[in-house]
Design an enzyme around this catalytic site. Structure first.
Site, PDB file in Angstrom:
ATOM      1  N   LYS A 191      -4.490  -7.494  14.999  1.00 61.30           N
ATOM      2  CA  LYS A 191      -4.403  -6.039  14.866  1.00 61.30           C
ATOM      3  C   LYS A 191      -5.792  -5.488  14.572  1.00 61.30           C
ATOM      4  O   LYS A 191      -6.439  -6.027  13.672  1.00 61.30           O
ATOM      5  CB  LYS A 191      -3.437  -5.702  13.727  1.00 61.30           C
ATOM      6  CG  LYS A 191      -3.223  -4.216  13.480  1.00 61.30           C
ATOM      7  CD  LYS A 191      -2.237  -4.008  12.338  1.00 61.30           C
ATOM      8  CE  LYS A 191      -1.987  -2.509  12.143  1.00 61.30           C
ATOM      9  NZ  LYS A 191      -1.043  -2.221  11.072  1.00 61.30           N
ATOM     10  N   CYS A 194       0.803  -1.229   0.000  1.00 63.24           N
ATOM     11  CA  CYS A 194       0.000   0.000   0.000  1.00 63.24           C
ATOM     12  C   CYS A 194       0.837   1.280   0.000  1.00 63.24           C
ATOM     13  O   CYS A 194       0.493   2.250  -0.664  1.00 63.24           O
ATOM     14  CB  CYS A 194      -1.005   0.002   1.144  1.00 63.24           C
ATOM     15  SG  CYS A 194      -0.343  -0.453   2.745  1.00 63.24           S
ATOM     16  N   GLU A 234      -8.757 -17.620   9.786  1.00 62.15           N
ATOM     17  CA  GLU A 234      -7.612 -16.937   9.159  1.00 62.15           C
ATOM     18  C   GLU A 234      -6.297 -17.391   9.791  1.00 62.15           C
ATOM     19  O   GLU A 234      -5.306 -17.642   9.098  1.00 62.15           O
ATOM     20  CB  GLU A 234      -7.748 -15.411   9.322  1.00 62.15           C
ATOM     21  CG  GLU A 234      -8.721 -14.748   8.373  1.00 62.15           C
ATOM     22  CD  GLU A 234      -8.107 -14.533   6.986  1.00 62.15           C
ATOM     23  OE1 GLU A 234      -7.026 -15.067   6.706  1.00 62.15           O
ATOM     24  OE2 GLU A 234      -8.742 -13.820   6.178  1.00 62.15           O
ATOM     25  N   LYS A 283      -6.245  -9.315  10.804  1.00 62.97           N
ATOM     26  CA  LYS A 283      -6.147  -7.851  10.726  1.00 62.97           C
ATOM     27  C   LYS A 283      -7.522  -7.323  10.338  1.00 62.97           C
ATOM     28  O   LYS A 283      -8.059  -7.683   9.285  1.00 62.97           O
ATOM     29  CB  LYS A 283      -5.107  -7.457   9.683  1.00 62.97           C
ATOM     30  CG  LYS A 283      -4.930  -5.949   9.548  1.00 62.97           C
ATOM     31  CD  LYS A 283      -3.845  -5.642   8.530  1.00 62.97           C
ATOM     32  CE  LYS A 283      -3.579  -4.156   8.412  1.00 62.97           C
ATOM     33  NZ  LYS A 283      -2.550  -3.876   7.393  1.00 62.97           N
ATOM     34  N   ARG A 289     -10.727  -0.728   2.564  1.00 62.70           N
ATOM     35  CA  ARG A 289     -10.021  -2.018   2.595  1.00 62.70           C
ATOM     36  C   ARG A 289     -10.913  -3.157   3.073  1.00 62.70           C
ATOM     37  O   ARG A 289     -10.428  -4.221   3.438  1.00 62.70           O
ATOM     38  CB  ARG A 289      -8.779  -1.896   3.486  1.00 62.70           C
ATOM     39  CG  ARG A 289      -7.742  -0.915   2.929  1.00 62.70           C
ATOM     40  CD  ARG A 289      -6.370  -1.129   3.559  1.00 62.70           C
ATOM     41  NE  ARG A 289      -5.344  -0.371   2.862  1.00 62.70           N
ATOM     42  CZ  ARG A 289      -4.859   0.803   3.285  1.00 62.70           C
ATOM     43  NH1 ARG A 289      -5.307   1.343   4.380  1.00 62.70           N
ATOM     44  NH2 ARG A 289      -3.922   1.417   2.586  1.00 62.70           N
TER      45      ARG A 289
HETATM   46 ZN   LIG Z   1      -1.163  -2.508   3.124  1.00 62.10          ZN
END
Ligand SMILES: [Zn+2]
Length: 334
Positions: free
Chosen positions: A258, A128, A243, A205, A227
């Site tokens: 996170k 990113c 996950e 995340k 996102r």
């Molecule tokens: Zn990223």
């Protein structure tokens, strides 16, 4: 044990063990130690650059020379590891700065390992910061929905991780949330002879509003869309476990949750159900809220910071990633 509220209770007086600091320390269940801390750092091009991030008091974008000084100060206080993010000179639609042999993170890793061989250097593996559109992977030209193409992105992530290992990174930490990226990275690292480079995966995340200040620090806000098609829904914990299971099956050595404070239940379930080394990333919003309230005199910065980190440890985190790592390490010495 007698638990009836009507019976004599003198056999059980929990306050007996709270009478003095020494007694309280003797029976404490959870401890904080500088050895558990990881300090995130932001590398920028140039020399002698130390640019304050307004929304994160005490956090700076640092040129590599300054970054080495900051890492040295943290290391001298007992912080064993840093987590590197890079802000490149130029961004493009293929994130070429992410895997350039002389990219900003690659240069920072080399200088850090030269100056501080004992310091563990962990690198954030994502695209990113290097993409002109600010998303974590490849996007079809003209697509404004923010839908990242999963599989073609894996190749770029694997290249990025391998270039970090090549530069000397001790661990690589993919944070993009593409499916299959841990396996792609593991395969690539092994093929290039980096069989011993561990992967700390951002396994769970969440698409979180707590990342706000970070986007100023890393200059990585998406130019369109959001996102949510790759990061997780804040409502889900069973999905977080799936996950984590996938990342472990693909070869992750450490799994990360996170943000941290609003997701303590996730940390707890991940630790109890898998028993792997687990990291908690106390994100920019958590840090900045404490800083702002403390600057207003509304809370005790040190006490609140320590209490939050202790809660992450209590939930099951072994590794604490925090922008306050240096201050915490100093407080722990007092
Ligand atoms: Zn990223």
């Amino acid at each position: 044990m007698n638990s009836s509220p009507f019976s004599p209770f003198s056999a059980n007086r929990p306050r007996r063990l709270r009478q003095s600091p020494a007694l309280r320390r003797l029976v404490t269940e959870t401890r904080l130690s500088a050895e558990q801390l990881v300090l995130p750092l932001f590398a920028v091009p140039g020399k002698k650059v130390r640019r304050a991030v307004n929304s994160m008091p005490g956090v700076f974008q640092l040129s590599v020379d300054e970054l080495v000084l900051e890492a040295r100060a943290a290391h001298e206080l007992g912080v064993p590891a840093v987590l590197l993010f890079g802000i490149p000179e130029k961004k493009d639609a293929r994130a070429s700065g992410a895997y350039a042999a002389r990219g900003i993170v690659q240069r920072a890793v080399r200088e850090l390992k030269k100056a501080l061989p004992e310091l563990l250097v962990i690198t954030d593996v994502c695209l990113c910061e290097y993409m002109s559109h600010g998303h974590c992977g490849l996007i079809h030209a003209g697509d404004k929905s923010g839908r990242v193409q999963n599989d073609p992105t894996l190749e770029l992530l694997a290249r990025t991780a391998a270039s970090h290992a090549e530069a000397g990174a001790d661990l690589v930490a993919p944070s993009d949330m593409m499916d299959g990226r841990v396996r792609a990275i593991r395969t690539r690292l092994d093929k290039q002879g980096f069989n011993d480079t561990p992967i700390m995966s951002y396994a769970a995340k969440f698409a979180s509003a707590f990342y706000g200040p970070f986007r100023e620090a890393a200059e990585s806000a998406p130019q369109f869309g959001d996102r949510r098609s790759y990061q997780m829904d804040a409502a889900n914990t069973n999905e977080a476990l799936r996950e984590v299971a996938l990342d472990l099956a693909e070869g992750a050595d450490i799994v990360l949750v996170k943000p941290a404070l609003a997701y303590l239940d996730v940390i707890h379930r991940v630790k109890t159900e898998f028993g792997f080394p687990t990291a908690a990333y106390s994100v920019s919003g958590e840090y900045s809220m404490i800083k702002a309230a403390a600057q207003n005199g509304w809370i005790d910065e040190r006490a609140v910071t320590m209490e939050g980190l202790l809660a992450m440890r209590r939930a099951g985190a072994d590794i604490l990633i925090t922008y306050a790592a240096k201050e915490v390490a100093r407080w722990l010495q007092e």
